[in-house]
Design a protein around this motif. Structure first.
Motif, PDB file in Angstrom:
ATOM      1  N   VAL A  36       0.911  -1.171   0.054  1.00  0.00           N
ATOM      2  CA  VAL A  36      -0.178   0.004  -0.076  1.00  0.00           C
ATOM      3  C   VAL A  36       0.968   1.181  -0.027  1.00  0.00           C
ATOM      4  N   PRO A  37       1.153   1.997  -1.242  1.00  0.00           N
ATOM      5  CA  PRO A  37       1.961   3.115  -1.297  1.00  0.00           C
ATOM      6  C   PRO A  37       1.580   4.330  -0.462  1.00  0.00           C
ATOM      7  N   SER A  38       0.434   4.391   0.058  1.00  0.00           N
ATOM      8  CA  SER A  38       0.001   5.558   1.054  1.00  0.00           C
ATOM      9  C   SER A  38      -0.068   5.183   2.385  1.00  0.00           C
ATOM     10  N   PRO A  39       0.853   6.053   3.124  1.00  0.00           N
ATOM     11  CA  PRO A  39       1.194   5.958   4.546  1.00  0.00           C
ATOM     12  C   PRO A  39      -0.145   6.026   5.388  1.00  0.00           C
ATOM     13  N   ALA A  40      -0.990   6.873   4.736  1.00  0.00           N
ATOM     14  CA  ALA A  40      -2.455   7.317   5.375  1.00  0.00           C
ATOM     15  C   ALA A  40      -3.367   6.167   5.258  1.00  0.00           C
ATOM     16  N   MET A  41      -3.296   5.280   4.469  1.00  0.00           N
ATOM     17  CA  MET A  41      -4.086   4.241   4.126  1.00  0.00           C
ATOM     18  C   MET A  41      -3.432   3.036   5.040  1.00  0.00           C
ATOM     19  N   GLN A  95       8.879  -1.310  -9.995  1.00  0.00           N
ATOM     20  CA  GLN A  95       9.271  -2.767  -9.491  1.00  0.00           C
ATOM     21  C   GLN A  95       7.931  -3.819 -10.451  1.00  0.00           C
ATOM     22  N   GLU A  96       7.196  -3.275 -11.140  1.00  0.00           N
ATOM     23  CA  GLU A  96       6.152  -4.265 -11.765  1.00  0.00           C
ATOM     24  C   GLU A  96       5.634  -4.930 -10.887  1.00  0.00           C
ATOM     25  N   ARG A  97       5.240  -4.609  -9.765  1.00  0.00           N
ATOM     26  CA  ARG A  97       4.524  -5.451  -8.871  1.00  0.00           C
ATOM     27  C   ARG A  97       3.272  -4.923  -8.523  1.00  0.00           C
ATOM     28  N   TRP A  98       2.302  -5.808  -7.989  1.00  0.00           N
ATOM     29  CA  TRP A  98       0.908  -5.148  -7.736  1.00  0.00           C
ATOM     30  C   TRP A  98       0.857  -4.774  -6.374  1.00  0.00           C
ATOM     31  N   VAL A  99       0.110  -3.491  -6.356  1.00  0.00           N
ATOM     32  CA  VAL A  99       0.179  -2.716  -5.272  1.00  0.00           C
ATOM     33  C   VAL A  99      -1.444  -2.001  -5.261  1.00  0.00           C
ATOM     34  N   TRP A 100      -1.971  -1.791  -4.018  1.00  0.00           N
ATOM     35  CA  TRP A 100      -3.220  -1.114  -3.826  1.00  0.00           C
ATOM     36  C   TRP A 100      -3.057   0.326  -4.534  1.00  0.00           C
ATOM     37  N   ASP A 101      -4.344   0.623  -5.094  1.00  0.00           N
ATOM     38  CA  ASP A 101      -4.751   1.980  -5.670  1.00  0.00           C
ATOM     39  C   ASP A 101      -5.884   2.357  -5.334  1.00  0.00           C
ATOM     40  N   GLY A 102      -6.763   1.578  -4.748  1.00  0.00           N
ATOM     41  CA  GLY A 102      -7.896   2.184  -4.211  1.00  0.00           C
ATOM     42  C   GLY A 102      -8.966   1.004  -3.719  1.00  0.00           C
ATOM     43  N   GLY A 103     -10.077   1.268  -3.518  1.00  0.00           N
ATOM     44  CA  GLY A 103     -11.016   0.367  -3.191  1.00  0.00           C
ATOM     45  C   GLY A 103     -11.458   0.126  -2.051  1.00  0.00           C
ATOM     46  N   ILE A 104     -11.069   0.443  -0.953  1.00  0.00           N
ATOM     47  CA  ILE A 104     -11.217  -0.012   0.425  1.00  0.00           C
ATOM     48  C   ILE A 104     -11.976   0.814   1.063  1.00  0.00           C
TER      49      ILE A 104
END
Length: 104
Positions: A36-41, A95-104
């Motif tokens: 999850v790239p967002s520290p707030a999330m 890094q071409e890896r799957w990370v969170w972008d939304g939807g929680i």
């Protein structure tokens, strides 16, 4: 974005969604920070009021519209309530890896 070990970086989108919720349930900040790239999330997911207590369902990823990533349906228990929605995951990072972008 925090570097991830090969075991995490090699996950597909469905496995990434599963691991994200498992990390939130376990209070595993290190793993969440890699997914999850967002520290707030990350903080939000680790807060007792929002932390999932059970994963009921992780569905098959699908693409829709012009979104460059995928959506992964899920159903998780949050205390007495159940939340059904879709995680938005993308892998168009360095890094071409799957990370969170939304939807929680």
């Amino acid at each position: 974005m925090k570097e991830a070990p090969a075991t995490l970086a090699s996950l597909g989108p469905r496995e990434t969604a599963q691991r994200l919720f498992e990390a939130a349930m376990a209070g595993d900040r290190d793993t969440l920070e890699m997914l999850v790239p967002s520290p707030a999330m990350v903080d939000w997911l680790l807060d007792e009021a929002h932390r999932p207590s059970e994963i009921e369902f992780i569905g098959e990823p699908f693409r829709a519209g012009d979104y460059p990533g995928v959506y992964v349906p899920y159903r998780v228990r949050l205390g007495r309530s159940v939340k059904s929605h879709r995680l938005a995951l993308r892998n168009d990072n360095d890094q071409e890896r799957w990370v969170w972008d939304g939807g929680i």
